[in-house]
Design a protein around this motif. Sequence first.
Motif, PDB file in Angstrom:
ATOM      1  N   ALA A   1       9.062  76.737  38.422  1.00  0.00           N
ATOM      2  CA  ALA A   1       9.776  75.449  38.185  1.00  0.00           C
ATOM      3  C   ALA A   1      10.910  75.504  39.075  1.00  0.00           C
ATOM      4  CB  ALA A   1      10.322  75.321  36.785  1.00  0.00           C
ATOM      5  N   ALA A   2      10.674  74.866  40.376  1.00  0.00           N
ATOM      6  CA  ALA A   2      11.694  74.713  41.460  1.00  0.00           C
ATOM      7  C   ALA A   2      12.542  73.545  41.023  1.00  0.00           C
ATOM      8  CB  ALA A   2      11.340  74.825  42.819  1.00  0.00           C
ATOM      9  N   LEU A   3      13.472  73.390  40.697  1.00  0.00           N
ATOM     10  CA  LEU A   3      14.465  72.261  40.573  1.00  0.00           C
ATOM     11  C   LEU A   3      15.939  72.587  40.855  1.00  0.00           C
ATOM     12  CD1 LEU A   3      13.754  70.074  37.391  1.00  0.00           C
ATOM     13  CD2 LEU A   3      13.845  69.463  39.695  1.00  0.00           C
ATOM     14  N   LEU A   4      16.419  72.170  41.982  1.00  0.00           N
ATOM     15  CA  LEU A   4      17.832  72.283  42.431  1.00  0.00           C
ATOM     16  C   LEU A   4      18.384  71.146  41.941  1.00  0.00           C
ATOM     17  CD1 LEU A   4      18.050  74.833  43.879  1.00  0.00           C
ATOM     18  CD2 LEU A   4      18.821  73.742  45.676  1.00  0.00           C
ATOM     19  N   ASN A   5      19.314  71.396  40.665  1.00  0.00           N
ATOM     20  CA  ASN A   5      20.135  70.098  40.218  1.00  0.00           C
ATOM     21  C   ASN A   5      21.722  70.314  40.722  1.00  0.00           C
ATOM     22  OD1 ASN A   5      17.957  69.220  38.911  1.00  0.00           O
ATOM     23  ND2 ASN A   5      18.546  70.525  37.010  1.00  0.00           N
ATOM     24  N   ILE A   6      22.300  69.128  40.817  1.00  0.00           N
ATOM     25  CA  ILE A   6      23.359  68.890  41.464  1.00  0.00           C
ATOM     26  C   ILE A   6      24.306  68.318  40.558  1.00  0.00           C
ATOM     27  CG2 ILE A   6      22.639  66.753  42.571  1.00  0.00           C
ATOM     28  CD1 ILE A   6      24.140  67.977  45.080  1.00  0.00           C
ATOM     29  N   ASN A   7      25.491  68.648  40.796  1.00  0.00           N
ATOM     30  CA  ASN A   7      26.576  67.880  39.937  1.00  0.00           C
ATOM     31  C   ASN A   7      27.279  66.686  40.861  1.00  0.00           C
ATOM     32  OD1 ASN A   7      26.249  69.831  37.827  1.00  0.00           O
ATOM     33  ND2 ASN A   7      27.899  71.067  38.320  1.00  0.00           N
ATOM     34  N   VAL A   8      27.907  65.916  39.833  1.00  0.00           N
ATOM     35  CA  VAL A   8      28.682  64.880  40.722  1.00  0.00           C
ATOM     36  C   VAL A   8      29.675  65.300  41.266  1.00  0.00           C
ATOM     37  CG1 VAL A   8      30.466  62.966  40.053  1.00  0.00           C
ATOM     38  CG2 VAL A   8      28.303  62.937  38.823  1.00  0.00           C
ATOM     39  N   ALA A   9      30.519  66.524  40.930  1.00  0.00           N
ATOM     40  CA  ALA A   9      31.410  66.953  41.873  1.00  0.00           C
ATOM     41  C   ALA A   9      31.058  67.240  43.123  1.00  0.00           C
ATOM     42  CB  ALA A   9      32.126  68.151  41.053  1.00  0.00           C
TER      43      ALA A   9
ATOM     44  N   VAL B   1      28.410  66.186  44.759  1.00  0.00           N
ATOM     45  CA  VAL B   1      27.996  65.071  45.430  1.00  0.00           C
ATOM     46  C   VAL B   1      29.272  64.556  46.188  1.00  0.00           C
ATOM     47  CG1 VAL B   1      27.148  62.577  45.138  1.00  0.00           C
ATOM     48  CG2 VAL B   1      26.033  64.426  44.023  1.00  0.00           C
ATOM     49  N   PHE B   2      30.287  64.554  45.326  1.00  0.00           N
ATOM     50  CA  PHE B   2      31.682  63.670  45.893  1.00  0.00           C
ATOM     51  C   PHE B   2      32.364  64.663  46.968  1.00  0.00           C
ATOM     52  CE2 PHE B   2      36.185  62.826  45.794  1.00  0.00           C
ATOM     53  CZ  PHE B   2      36.199  61.477  46.149  1.00  0.00           C
ATOM     54  N   TRP B   3      32.324  66.016  46.446  1.00  0.00           N
ATOM     55  CA  TRP B   3      33.260  66.726  47.556  1.00  0.00           C
ATOM     56  C   TRP B   3      32.565  67.487  48.631  1.00  0.00           C
ATOM     57  CZ3 TRP B   3      37.988  66.000  46.749  1.00  0.00           C
ATOM     58  CH2 TRP B   3      38.486  65.886  45.267  1.00  0.00           C
ATOM     59  N   VAL B   4      31.019  67.408  48.506  1.00  0.00           N
ATOM     60  CA  VAL B   4      30.328  68.171  49.676  1.00  0.00           C
ATOM     61  C   VAL B   4      29.333  66.943  50.250  1.00  0.00           C
ATOM     62  CG1 VAL B   4      28.881  70.028  50.390  1.00  0.00           C
ATOM     63  CG2 VAL B   4      30.481  70.276  48.556  1.00  0.00           C
ATOM     64  N   VAL B   5      28.484  66.450  49.455  1.00  0.00           N
ATOM     65  CA  VAL B   5      27.434  65.665  50.041  1.00  0.00           C
ATOM     66  C   VAL B   5      27.911  64.456  50.697  1.00  0.00           C
ATOM     67  CG1 VAL B   5      25.189  64.326  49.557  1.00  0.00           C
ATOM     68  CG2 VAL B   5      25.866  66.608  48.372  1.00  0.00           C
ATOM     69  N   LEU B   6      28.784  63.625  49.929  1.00  0.00           N
ATOM     70  CA  LEU B   6      29.186  62.239  50.492  1.00  0.00           C
ATOM     71  C   LEU B   6      30.012  62.412  51.717  1.00  0.00           C
ATOM     72  CD1 LEU B   6      30.648  60.011  47.743  1.00  0.00           C
ATOM     73  CD2 LEU B   6      28.430  59.686  49.118  1.00  0.00           C
TER      74      LEU B   6
ATOM     75  N   PRO C   1      34.834  67.987  53.855  1.00  0.00           N
ATOM     76  CA  PRO C   1      33.918  68.348  53.005  1.00  0.00           C
ATOM     77  C   PRO C   1      34.386  69.820  52.414  1.00  0.00           C
ATOM     78  CG  PRO C   1      32.725  68.257  54.906  1.00  0.00           C
ATOM     79  CD  PRO C   1      34.078  68.170  55.240  1.00  0.00           C
ATOM     80  N   GLY C   2      34.190  70.015  51.002  1.00  0.00           N
ATOM     81  CA  GLY C   2      34.710  71.228  50.405  1.00  0.00           C
ATOM     82  C   GLY C   2      35.226  70.903  48.790  1.00  0.00           C
ATOM     83  N   VAL C   3      34.648  71.782  47.896  1.00  0.00           N
ATOM     84  CA  VAL C   3      35.092  71.749  46.623  1.00  0.00           C
ATOM     85  C   VAL C   3      36.420  72.378  46.621  1.00  0.00           C
ATOM     86  CG1 VAL C   3      34.504  72.287  44.249  1.00  0.00           C
ATOM     87  CG2 VAL C   3      32.696  71.880  45.823  1.00  0.00           C
ATOM     88  N   PRO C   4      37.353  71.531  45.890  1.00  0.00           N
ATOM     89  CA  PRO C   4      38.771  71.986  45.755  1.00  0.00           C
ATOM     90  C   PRO C   4      38.718  73.206  44.792  1.00  0.00           C
ATOM     91  CG  PRO C   4      38.332  69.954  44.644  1.00  0.00           C
ATOM     92  CD  PRO C   4      37.321  70.103  45.408  1.00  0.00           C
ATOM     93  N   THR C   5      39.565  74.217  45.456  1.00  0.00           N
ATOM     94  CA  THR C   5      39.755  75.493  44.597  1.00  0.00           C
ATOM     95  C   THR C   5      40.954  75.799  44.163  1.00  0.00           C
ATOM     96  OG1 THR C   5      40.104  76.614  46.669  1.00  0.00           O
ATOM     97  CG2 THR C   5      37.727  76.651  45.805  1.00  0.00           C
TER      98      THR C   5
END
Lengths: 261, 393
Positions: B279-287, B289-294, B303-307
């Motif tokens: 079962a190959a499913l790569l799920n993604i969070n809104v965070a 999407v907002f901090w990296v993908v967009l 880009p970069g998730v705040p730490t």
Amino acid sequence: MSLFNAVGDYVRESQVWGSIFRHGVPKDRRTRAMAILSNVFLHLHPVAVRKSGIRLSFTWCMGGLTFFLFLAETITGVLLMFYYRPVVEYAYADIIALRAHVTLGLLREIHRWGAHAMVIAIWLHMLRVFLTGSYKPPREFNWGVGVVLLTLTLLLSFTGYLLPWDQLAMWAITVGSNMARATPVAGHEGPGAALLQISGVPLIHAGSDARFSLLGGTLVGPNALLRFYVLHCVFIPVVVTVLIAVHFWRIRKDGGISGPL
Amino acid sequence: MPMNPMRSMLATSEAIAAEHGPLDALKETINHLCAPYYFVPLTTIILMVGLLTYRRWTKPRMALTLLFAFTVFYVGSMLDHAFFLIIKKPDNVPITIMIFSTLFCIWLAFRQAAINDERMTRGLPLIESGADDKVLVWPDLVFTELICLILCTAVLIVWAILLKAPLEPPANPTNIPNPSKAPWYFLGLQELLVYFDPWIAGVLLPGLIIVGLIALPYIDKNPRGNGYYTFSQRPMVITTFMFGFGIMWIVLIVLGTFLRGPNWNLFGPYETWDPHRPAALLNINVAEVFWVVLPEKTGLWKPGVPTQASFGLPVYLIREAPGLFILGGYFFVLPVLLAKSVCKKIYAQIGLIRYAIFWLLMSWMMFVPIKMVLRWLFNLKYFVAITEWFFNI
């Protein structure tokens, strides 16, 4: 047939018969009303009902069937209790023995299929009550009682699922009761549980949370079996019985089977 | 969701048709259509079309044809080995009974609703009308009850003779079956575990269902349709309920029973349950999407998730701010906007407190399909993922 009638007349005119049934043969309006009024079970009914209300296509008889299945479950359940011990060492063996040695061993089958049928019947009863708008005033409260009864029916079925103590039982209950550990605040993997702590020591942990109190342990083990047995055979049925009494009483007090106002 | 699922589906079924004949191609197509991202929307569309055309399909001849077609399909499917294996499991027999009895009852109700609605437009009395048609309980009701009781007993005994209650090997804490399934009536909730964390799927949503059902008569202030079958007098309430009961409960149970196999992977009704299917499913969070993908796609911000914590707020609140913002908008701003626009009439009718409870229940009910769709379309995992607190939505 005259002999048959003669015996019938003799029985019906006897003192014994007359002491049990205070009214005569329900042939006319008065004795038919008396038949309902003077019987503790039948007098759950009113004496007269709207003809359109008791059409099978209107009620589907689903509420009545649910009640009847509850009775069937009670009777077969009590009989099953003669053979079954809620102890890990014996439970499975007792079920095997029940299959192998008890004459006409249909008890467990009737009990299990009756339970499934009861779940379906109570859903369909809810569907009927909803689609006829029968939850509307003045029956709002009774609808609420019905919802609680529906929930308890599911819990009855769920607690009973564990008792055979086979793989099906154990893992279905494991899956189901795993939810309890995610209960907000009360489960150790639920949101907010970490808030309940005294100077760094958590109050809610795997040995003190909602799931633990349900199972009497951190796994589905001997304590869980005993707890589910007691819930299944005593606690939930008693609550259900009381609520059924309220439910039936309120049907009458709220104006009987619903119909156009 | 695979790329171009429609096209790949058609391609495979064409290839199979060429090689094995049309029946296998049909099975393959149905297998594909049973993926939740087709199955749930399809059944929803069928329900909605059914509600819109309830005066037509409920006519006895039409309904009988539909029932016949469905039965042929269902019984015909049993010829397939994989489907038969699932159907014949003793604890799945009630589901077959549930499917047919629910369909029959829905027909019975909507048939009478159609007749009543037709009569009301013509100014004729309802089927249930006639205030002075009282009959005595003895004999009219007690004998109906007696017959029902006897029939029910007979059915139960025959069922018990024909079908043995299931008994698997003794409980073994070290041998975990795959799949592990809850009792069938909870499989809809177990299905929700695919989309939600246990605290929502297993605790919050069942709780809201119970509370919502109890609250129903106090929120639905429409005085019409009390005590008789109708659809036209309360279409919105019935549509909502039928969606909740029919799709979010019954359809999900069917899905969970017939279509979920090892590892809770999806298997079409005619597929063999292969425990080794990945079962190959790569799920993604809104965070993410907002901090990296967009930002990577648009270049608008770095880009970069705040730490690091900032503005005096812990890091998880900053990280999850986009998701919190969306959920806050959905749960708290949307109802206010709706109360001032589309739902103005309802708001005026039921008042502030009832409206607030109504939207609490309604928004959660609609949140389930919304999140399902987002998962199917974008592999969305969480709107808000504060794993530190087990607070994932």
